[in-house]
Scaffold this motif. Structure first.
Motif, PDB file in Angstrom:
ATOM      1  N   PHE A  80       3.186 -22.034  15.504  1.00  0.00           N
ATOM      2  CA  PHE A  80       4.199 -20.872  15.732  1.00  0.00           C
ATOM      3  C   PHE A  80       4.777 -20.994  16.766  1.00  0.00           C
ATOM      4  CE2 PHE A  80       3.777 -16.730  17.886  1.00  0.00           C
ATOM      5  CZ  PHE A  80       2.990 -15.416  17.315  1.00  0.00           C
ATOM      6  N   LYS A  81       5.889 -20.425  16.780  1.00  0.00           N
ATOM      7  CA  LYS A  81       6.643 -20.910  18.351  1.00  0.00           C
ATOM      8  C   LYS A  81       6.906 -19.105  18.684  1.00  0.00           C
ATOM      9  CE  LYS A  81       9.762 -23.160  15.098  1.00  0.00           C
ATOM     10  NZ  LYS A  81      11.145 -23.495  14.109  1.00  0.00           N
ATOM     11  N   ILE A  82       6.246 -19.476  20.655  1.00  0.00           N
ATOM     12  CA  ILE A  82       6.214 -17.986  20.922  1.00  0.00           C
ATOM     13  C   ILE A  82       8.006 -17.913  21.883  1.00  0.00           C
ATOM     14  CG2 ILE A  82       4.022 -19.178  21.418  1.00  0.00           C
ATOM     15  CD1 ILE A  82       5.266 -20.018  24.532  1.00  0.00           C
ATOM     16  N   ALA A  83       8.172 -16.923  21.913  1.00  0.00           N
ATOM     17  CA  ALA A  83       9.465 -16.201  22.585  1.00  0.00           C
ATOM     18  C   ALA A  83       9.663 -16.971  23.806  1.00  0.00           C
ATOM     19  CB  ALA A  83       8.857 -14.818  22.551  1.00  0.00           C
ATOM     20  N   LYS A  84      10.740 -18.255  23.777  1.00  0.00           N
ATOM     21  CA  LYS A  84      11.704 -18.484  24.832  1.00  0.00           C
ATOM     22  C   LYS A  84      12.408 -17.507  25.877  1.00  0.00           C
ATOM     23  CE  LYS A  84      12.356 -22.658  22.468  1.00  0.00           C
ATOM     24  NZ  LYS A  84      12.928 -23.391  21.932  1.00  0.00           N
ATOM     25  N   HIS A  85      11.568 -16.451  26.379  1.00  0.00           N
ATOM     26  CA  HIS A  85      12.032 -15.512  27.685  1.00  0.00           C
ATOM     27  C   HIS A  85      11.497 -15.743  28.823  1.00  0.00           C
ATOM     28  CE1 HIS A  85      13.577 -12.636  29.501  1.00  0.00           C
ATOM     29  NE2 HIS A  85      14.339 -11.797  28.090  1.00  0.00           N
ATOM     30  N   THR A  86      12.025 -15.821  30.412  1.00  0.00           N
ATOM     31  CA  THR A  86      10.528 -15.536  30.630  1.00  0.00           C
ATOM     32  C   THR A  86      10.208 -14.534  31.509  1.00  0.00           C
ATOM     33  OG1 THR A  86      12.608 -14.870  31.900  1.00  0.00           O
ATOM     34  CG2 THR A  86      12.297 -17.127  32.191  1.00  0.00           C
ATOM     35  N   ASP A  87      10.265 -13.694  30.456  1.00  0.00           N
ATOM     36  CA  ASP A  87       9.687 -11.984  30.768  1.00  0.00           C
ATOM     37  C   ASP A  87       8.255 -12.383  29.829  1.00  0.00           C
ATOM     38  OD1 ASP A  87      11.239 -11.201  32.962  1.00  0.00           O
ATOM     39  OD2 ASP A  87      12.489 -10.389  31.564  1.00  0.00           O
ATOM     40  N   PHE A  88       8.083 -13.123  29.227  1.00  0.00           N
ATOM     41  CA  PHE A  88       7.522 -13.304  28.178  1.00  0.00           C
ATOM     42  C   PHE A  88       6.063 -14.178  28.801  1.00  0.00           C
ATOM     43  CE2 PHE A  88       4.890 -14.917  25.336  1.00  0.00           C
ATOM     44  CZ  PHE A  88       3.951 -13.805  24.229  1.00  0.00           C
ATOM     45  N   ALA A 120       6.353 -11.261  18.889  1.00  0.00           N
ATOM     46  CA  ALA A 120       5.135 -11.906  18.725  1.00  0.00           C
ATOM     47  C   ALA A 120       4.479 -12.533  16.485  1.00  0.00           C
ATOM     48  CB  ALA A 120       4.359 -12.206  19.721  1.00  0.00           C
ATOM     49  N   ALA A 121       4.774 -10.918  16.786  1.00  0.00           N
ATOM     50  CA  ALA A 121       4.237 -10.108  15.656  1.00  0.00           C
ATOM     51  C   ALA A 121       5.024 -10.278  14.282  1.00  0.00           C
ATOM     52  CB  ALA A 121       4.286  -8.328  15.331  1.00  0.00           C
ATOM     53  N   ASP A 122       7.020 -10.658  14.219  1.00  0.00           N
ATOM     54  CA  ASP A 122       7.072 -11.227  13.080  1.00  0.00           C
ATOM     55  C   ASP A 122       6.803 -12.670  13.007  1.00  0.00           C
ATOM     56  OD1 ASP A 122       8.338  -9.018  12.424  1.00  0.00           O
ATOM     57  OD2 ASP A 122      10.014  -9.380  13.940  1.00  0.00           O
TER      58      ASP A 122
END
Length: 238
Positions: free
Chosen positions: A52-60, A90-92
Motif C-alpha cells: 500500500f502506497k500512501i500519498a506523498k503529500h504533506t497535507d495527508f 487512498a481509495a484507488d
C-alpha cells in the motif's frame, strides 16, 4: 520498501442472518466456514503493509479508509467497494492492491464454496517525509551490486529444496518460475508466481519463500535499493 506503517484490520459484520441475499454473497458472520488468507491474517497484513502506497503529500494526515470486498468461490478478491474515503488517492490504491493479493481459501456454506463479503477499516498514518526513500524496483542491469542470500545463491536453493514439500511432488514437471522483491532491509516481498505447475506448487513456494532469511540487498551508488529477483525451479524431465 516495507513501509513503517501501522495497519489496523478490524472485520466488521455486514449482516446477521444465515440466509444468503439474492446475489448469494454471504457476510463474514453469516457463513458457516469463513474465508481465510493462506498463512493467516498476519501474512495478509504483511501484504498490505508492503504494497500500500500512501500519498506523498504533506497535507495527508492519515485516517481510516473503510473498505469491503468479496472473496469469490475461486478465492479471488472482487467487487472492492469504498465505504468511507479519506482522499489523496487512498481509495484507488486500495482498489489496486486488494485484487492483486494471493488467492484466499474460499468460505463454505453447507459444504459448498460460496462468496463471502468482508468489511474493515484500514488505518493509515500521516505522510512522513523522513521515511520517504526510493521506491523504484531495480532490475539487474540498473544496479551496481546484485542482491544475495547469506551463504550465496546455492544456500538459497538448498533452503528451498529442504522446505518445499507437497503430496503430489512426483507429478510436477517443468519449470516453476517465480519472482520477488528484495527490499532495502533485506526482507522479501511482492512474491509473484509467473509459471505455476499446479498441484499446489505455487502456494507452496510462497510459503517456503516466507521462511527465507533476510537477503543482502542490492546497491546503487553505495545505497541499498529495492531489486527484482527471478528464479526457476526445475521438476521432472523436460
Amino acid at each position: 520498501m516495507i513501509k513503517r506503517l501501522q495497519f489496523v484490520f478490524i472485520f466488521v459484520a455486514m449482516g446477521l442472518y444465515a440466509q444468503p441475499p439474492k446475489d448469494s454473497i454471504y457476510t463474514y458472520q453469516a457463513v458457516e466456514i469463513k474465508s481465510s488468507y493462506p498463512g493467516g491474517m498476519t501474512f495478509f497484513n504483511q501484504y498490505i503493509a508492503e504494497n500500500f502506497k500512501i500519498a506523498k503529500h504533506t497535507d495527508f494526515k492519515g485516517g481510516k479508509l473503510l473498505v469491503d470486498f468479496v472473496i469469490d468461490t475461486t478465492g479471488a478478491v472482487s467487487d472492492v467497494r469504498i465505504l468511507r474515503d479519506i482522499g489523496f488517492g487512498a481509495a484507488d490504491e486500495a482498489k489496486r492492491i486488494l485484487p492483486l493479493s494471493e488467492k484466499w481459501i474460499p468460505g463454505k456454506q453447507n459444504m459448498k464454496k460460496v462468496k463471502v463479503r468482508y468489511a474493515f477499516p484500514l488505518t493509515l498514518p500521516a505522510y512522513d517525509p523522513a521515511l520517504d526513500v526510493d521506491d523504484h524496483i531495480y532490475d539487474d542491469k540498473e544496479i551496481d551490486e546484485l542482491p544475495d542470500y547469506p551463504g550465496g545463491r546455492n544456500a538459497f536453493r538448498m533452503m528451498v529444496a529442504k522446505n518445499f514439500d507437497i503430496p503430489d511432488f512426483d507429478k510436477l514437471s517443468g519449470k516453476l518460475l517465480f519472482s520477488f522483491v528484495v527490499e532495502t532491509d533485506g526482507s522479501i516481498g511482492d512474491i509473484k508466481i509467473i509459471n505455476d505447475l499446479g498441484y499446489g506448487s505455487g502456494q507452496e513456494i510462497i510459503r517456503v519463500l516466507r521462511l527465507s532469511e533476510k537477503w543482502i540487498p542490492a546497491k546503487k551508488n553505495g545505497k541499498n535499493v529495492r531489486s527484482l529477483f527471478k528464479m526457476p525451479i526445475k521438476f521432472g524431465k523436460e
